[in-house]
Design an enzyme around this catalytic site. Structure first.
Site, short mmCIF file in Angstrom:
data_model
loop_
_atom_site.label_atom_id
_atom_site.label_comp_id
_atom_site.label_asym_id
_atom_site.label_seq_id
_atom_site.Cartn_x
_atom_site.Cartn_y
_atom_site.Cartn_z
N HIS A 112 3.43 0.58 -0.67
CA HIS A 112 4.44 1.07 0.27
C HIS A 112 4.81 0.03 1.30
O HIS A 112 4.27 -1.09 1.32
CB HIS A 112 3.96 2.36 0.94
CG HIS A 112 2.68 2.25 1.72
ND1 HIS A 112 2.55 1.49 2.86
CD2 HIS A 112 1.46 2.82 1.51
CE1 HIS A 112 1.32 1.61 3.34
NE2 HIS A 112 0.64 2.40 2.53
N CYS A 120 -4.33 2.10 0.39
CA CYS A 120 -3.09 1.78 -0.30
C CYS A 120 -2.78 0.30 -0.16
O CYS A 120 -3.54 -0.46 0.44
CB CYS A 120 -1.94 2.62 0.26
SG CYS A 120 -2.11 4.40 -0.04
#
Length: 205
Positions: A112, A120
């Protein structure tokens, strides 16, 4: 993107793509399969990082997973600008959890934008816009993501992981898979890599 890529056609023709992510080097690379083999499109530095080297084992451990993953979906309404959802835990993760007797493996692992992260891979807003667009235009079902603790292509030794006994098999598999992708001439210079343009290939008859 028009300035960076003279012709997007060869990059978005539906042929396979790969994302390689290296945790120690904190670098993500996008590759495109051509008739001559895999060619790197561009690379991006991580803009944030959490956890240590080694697989993700449970929810809340802050670890970035390690393994071979597919993309489940693209999220244009992400809290982190844009995001790409990976299919962690995959069948291998679940199988090893059964062997270890682990439950609650965690979920919602994304590539992201922004720089905040807990498990992440953030690459910043500008980079995720570019990556998101290329993957969306090419078809996300044609993209495989390989996340490794280190770039095994450079001869790096795998990390030692306490408490599990199957990581050597995983790292051998990942190292073998990376042999398909040549070592970039300047792997840590993202600016140079981003300017790399794949050759235009005429359509097959």
């Amino acid at each position: 993107m028009a300035k960076r890529f003279q012709d997007l056609g060869p990059l978005t023709n539906g042929e396979p793509m790969s994302i390689l992510a290296f945790k120690k080097e904190q670098r993500l690379e996008l590759w495109k399969q051509r008739e001559s083999g895999w060619e790197m499109v561009c690379s991006y530095p991580f803009t944030g990082y959490s956890g240590t080297l080694g697989p993700k084992l449970e929810e809340g451990d802050g670890q970035i997973p390690e393994g071979i993953y597919q993309i489940e979906y693209l999220n244009p309404n992400s809290s982190y600008h844009l995001s790409i959802k990976l299919d962690y835990p995959n069948s291998f993760d679940r199988k090893m959890a059964d062997v270890d007797g682990r439950e609650e493996l965690g979920f919602d692992i994304f590539i992201h934008g922004s720089s905040a992260t807990i498990g992440c891979i953030p690459i910043g807003d500008e980079a995720i816009e570019e990556l998101f667009y290329l993957i969306a235009k090419n078809g996300y079902s044609n993209v495989t993501t390989i996340i490794t603790p280190v770039d095994f292509r450079l001869g790096a030794a795998p990390p030692e992981v306490d408490g599990i006994g199957w990581e050597a098999d995983l790292y051998a598999k990942l190292s073998k898979r990376l042999k398909d992708y040549p070592i970039p001439e300047n792997p840590n210079n993202e600016d140079d890599n981003k300017e790399h343009q794949l050759p235009t290939v005429p359509p097959s008859s």
